[in-house]
Design an enzyme around this catalytic site. Sequence first.
Site, PDB file in Angstrom:
ATOM      1  N   ARG A  16     -27.631  -3.730 -36.445  1.00 33.63           N
ATOM      2  CA  ARG A  16     -27.723  -3.335 -37.860  1.00 33.63           C
ATOM      3  C   ARG A  16     -26.466  -2.568 -38.252  1.00 33.63           C
ATOM      4  NH1 ARG A  16     -26.982   0.901 -40.949  1.00 33.63           N
ATOM      5  NH2 ARG A  16     -28.219   2.189 -39.542  1.00 33.63           N
ATOM      6  N   ASP A  17     -26.236  -1.383 -37.691  1.00 33.87           N
ATOM      7  CA  ASP A  17     -24.987  -0.663 -37.969  1.00 33.87           C
ATOM      8  C   ASP A  17     -23.800  -1.478 -37.455  1.00 33.87           C
ATOM      9  OD1 ASP A  17     -23.231   1.517 -38.644  1.00 33.87           O
ATOM     10  OD2 ASP A  17     -24.866   2.898 -38.263  1.00 33.87           O
ATOM     11  N   HIS A  20     -21.736  -3.812 -39.763  1.00 33.32           N
ATOM     12  CA  HIS A  20     -20.567  -3.351 -40.521  1.00 33.32           C
ATOM     13  C   HIS A  20     -19.277  -3.727 -39.789  1.00 33.32           C
ATOM     14  CE1 HIS A  20     -22.855  -1.149 -43.495  1.00 33.32           C
ATOM     15  NE2 HIS A  20     -23.449  -0.416 -42.573  1.00 33.32           N
ATOM     16  N   SER A 170     -23.785  10.382 -41.151  1.00 36.02           N
ATOM     17  CA  SER A 170     -23.207   9.085 -41.506  1.00 36.02           C
ATOM     18  C   SER A 170     -21.689   9.066 -41.417  1.00 36.02           C
ATOM     19  CB  SER A 170     -23.618   8.703 -42.936  1.00 36.02           C
ATOM     20  OG  SER A 170     -24.984   8.943 -43.163  1.00 36.02           O
ATOM     21  N   HIS A 199     -29.111  10.659 -36.013  1.00 35.10           N
ATOM     22  CA  HIS A 199     -28.263   9.460 -36.019  1.00 35.10           C
ATOM     23  C   HIS A 199     -26.818   9.931 -36.134  1.00 35.10           C
ATOM     24  CE1 HIS A 199     -27.204   5.242 -37.450  1.00 35.10           C
ATOM     25  NE2 HIS A 199     -26.186   5.929 -37.977  1.00 35.10           N
ATOM     26  N   HIS A 201     -22.399   9.340 -35.569  1.00 37.56           N
ATOM     27  CA  HIS A 201     -21.242   8.450 -35.474  1.00 37.56           C
ATOM     28  C   HIS A 201     -20.156   9.157 -34.679  1.00 37.56           C
ATOM     29  CE1 HIS A 201     -22.079   4.870 -38.004  1.00 37.56           C
ATOM     30  NE2 HIS A 201     -23.017   5.668 -38.493  1.00 37.56           N
ATOM     31  N   TYR A 290     -18.213   8.352 -45.561  1.00 37.77           N
ATOM     32  CA  TYR A 290     -19.216   7.388 -45.091  1.00 37.77           C
ATOM     33  C   TYR A 290     -18.571   6.357 -44.171  1.00 37.77           C
ATOM     34  CZ  TYR A 290     -23.501   4.562 -45.743  1.00 37.77           C
ATOM     35  OH  TYR A 290     -24.682   3.871 -45.570  1.00 37.77           O
TER      36      TYR A 290
END
Length: 346
Positions: A16-17, A20, A170, A199, A201, A290
């Site tokens: 899903r991520d 991108h 994010s 979550h 990054h 983002y």
Amino acid sequence: MNLHGKSVILHDMSLRDGMHAKRHQISLEQMVAVATGLDQAGMPLIEITHGDGLGGRSINYGFPAHSDEEYLRAVIPQLKQAKVSALLLPGIGTVDHLKMALDCGVSTIRVATHCTEADVSEQHIGMARKLGVDTVGFLMMAHMISAEKVLEQAKLMESYGANCIYCTDSAGYMLPDEVSEKIGLLRAELNPATEVGFHGHHNMGMAIANSLAAIEAGAARIDGSVAGLGAGAGNTPLEVFVAVCKRMGVETGIDLYKIMDVAEDLVVPMMDQPIRVDRDALTLGYAGVYSSFLLFAQRAEKKYGVSARDILVELGRRGTVGGQEDMIEDLALDMARARQQQKVSA
């Protein structure tokens, strides 16, 4: 830090991520291969949708190789123990998309909003809870507000029916102390039955440290991605995180060697470019931008000759948030014009 004896539910984002990083061009065969590999490794939750969630297929967010429904119907029947989640952003995904996902066999719905806009999630969270599925409230760009404001928004989602609330970094901007503060406050003030998740990054190289801080502060669920495949510098690399957890005595239920093999044999060969902390990804984290804006900024650099790094810094200065991808090209065009005018004036 002593985490010995704790347990955590890991949630894979590579399908899903990771969309991108792949410009949403993951084939059905790749999707099934990675998902079944994760299933065999013991991954309890796998997220599968367009990178921007159910209904993300659009000019603004990108056209995927296949529809959400095609991906879900290809993968879910192949899984033996793993459950599948779907992300939904109100304003992009609809209640009809939600019902379609559940009809395909999705077990968890994660309703995501900007960290100050939990109120727009009421309809979708309420519907998911009414239909009896695991319902998660997902507060994006949580670095932009105080811990107290995160809690305020989390309580709204909880009141709508969410049984788990995520504090979502994010932009990959947070440092461990901030994660500890925000996760700790959520854990202390939400209903004890409401789970807390994190979550991260890896844009500042802090995703593993931040995820460990989240567990220490009371998080029950941690997102990550095999080989880190995700927006920006990627998500918490799960094969590395599982190894760290194993050394620290944290129970994940994941077979370390099997998840290492999924990362190395299946996910890395899929990558269009290495997922790493390069200067543009680092700028995302440093400026608090983002993560999915990275490829948009790099495309604008090629088109208008304006540095992606300069574009990202300006986006951070303006406080842009997820969903404003259309501003990136406008900004790059304005910056290119301004630079041209400076040359003429000189």
